[in-house]
Scaffold this motif. Structure first.
Motif, short mmCIF file in Angstrom:
data_model
loop_
_atom_site.label_atom_id
_atom_site.label_comp_id
_atom_site.label_asym_id
_atom_site.label_seq_id
_atom_site.Cartn_x
_atom_site.Cartn_y
_atom_site.Cartn_z
N ASP A 165 2.40 -17.64 16.92
CA ASP A 165 2.55 -17.56 17.85
C ASP A 165 3.22 -15.92 17.68
O ASP A 165 4.25 -15.36 17.51
CB ASP A 165 4.52 -18.55 17.82
CG ASP A 165 5.22 -18.67 18.77
OD1 ASP A 165 5.09 -17.72 20.16
OD2 ASP A 165 6.42 -18.96 18.09
N ARG A 182 7.14 -13.52 16.73
CA ARG A 182 7.99 -14.04 17.69
C ARG A 182 9.12 -12.78 18.21
O ARG A 182 9.49 -12.48 17.09
CB ARG A 182 8.70 -15.37 18.07
CG ARG A 182 8.15 -16.59 18.62
CD ARG A 182 8.95 -17.74 18.30
NE ARG A 182 9.84 -17.26 19.83
CZ ARG A 182 9.74 -19.19 20.82
NH1 ARG A 182 8.42 -19.40 20.04
NH2 ARG A 182 9.89 -18.54 22.00
N SER A 209 5.30 -14.90 21.11
CA SER A 209 6.06 -15.41 22.68
C SER A 209 6.72 -14.17 22.12
O SER A 209 7.23 -13.69 21.70
CB SER A 209 6.15 -17.08 22.50
OG SER A 209 5.78 -18.15 22.20
N ASP A 210 7.44 -14.09 24.21
CA ASP A 210 8.46 -13.22 23.45
C ASP A 210 7.93 -12.05 23.10
O ASP A 210 9.23 -11.00 22.22
CB ASP A 210 10.05 -13.94 22.70
CG ASP A 210 10.22 -14.88 23.32
OD1 ASP A 210 10.15 -14.97 24.46
OD2 ASP A 210 9.64 -15.92 22.83
N LYS A 238 4.88 -17.34 12.72
CA LYS A 238 5.61 -16.39 13.93
C LYS A 238 5.54 -15.36 13.94
O LYS A 238 6.38 -15.07 13.01
CB LYS A 238 6.57 -17.65 14.07
CG LYS A 238 7.81 -17.74 14.92
CD LYS A 238 9.05 -17.91 14.56
CE LYS A 238 8.65 -19.81 15.37
NZ LYS A 238 10.25 -20.15 15.51
#
Length: 109
Positions: free
Chosen positions: A49, A28, A51-52, A26
Motif C-alpha cells: 500500500d 501510506r 497510497s497517499d 502499509k
C-alpha cells in the motif's frame, strides 16, 4: 517533509494480514516521491500500500515474485514503466484512482 523508502522505513511500517488473508505492508501518507529500495521487503508481501504519497512514475521495482496487489491511489502518477510485468510477475490488481493519468496512452511505455 518527504520521506524516502529506506530499509528502516520498511522495518517500521505497519505489516499485517489483511482481510483477504494476504500479507500487507502499509507505506501510506509518507510523501514518498519515488519507488526505491523495495528489495528491503524481502518479497514477504502480497499487497503493498503506497497510497497517499507523491509518486510520479511507476518504475524501479526490484523482482518481487509475491506481490499481487499494488495500492497507489492519491499519488501523482502519470507514467508506468515498461518493466513492471517483469518486476512484478504475479501482479493482478493495480489501484490508480486519483492520479495524473490523462488517458490510457499515458500508461504505455
Amino acid at each position: 517533509e518527504k520521506m524516502r523508502i529506506t530499509p528502516d522505513l520498511v522495518l517500521c511500517a505497519p505489516q499485517f494480514t489483511n482481510p483477504l488473508r494476504e500479507r500487507e505492508i502499509k507505506l501510506r501518507a509518507f510523501k514518498i516521491p519515488a519507488i526505491e529500495n523495495l528489495g528491503a521487503t524481502q518479497d514477504q508481501f502480497d499487497t503493498v500500500d503506497l497510497s497517499d504519497n507523491e509518486i510520479r512514475k511507476l518504475e524501479n521495482f526490484p523482482l518481487l515474485r509475491r506481490v499481487k496487489t499494488l495500492l497507489l491511489s492519491n499519488n501523482l502518477i502519470f507514467r508506468i514503466g515498461e518493466d513492471l510485468n517483469d518486476s512484478l510477475p504475479a501482479l493482478h490488481t493495480l489501484m490508480l484512482a486519483n492520479n495524473n493519468i490523462l488517458n490510457l496512452q499515458d500508461l504505455l511505455p
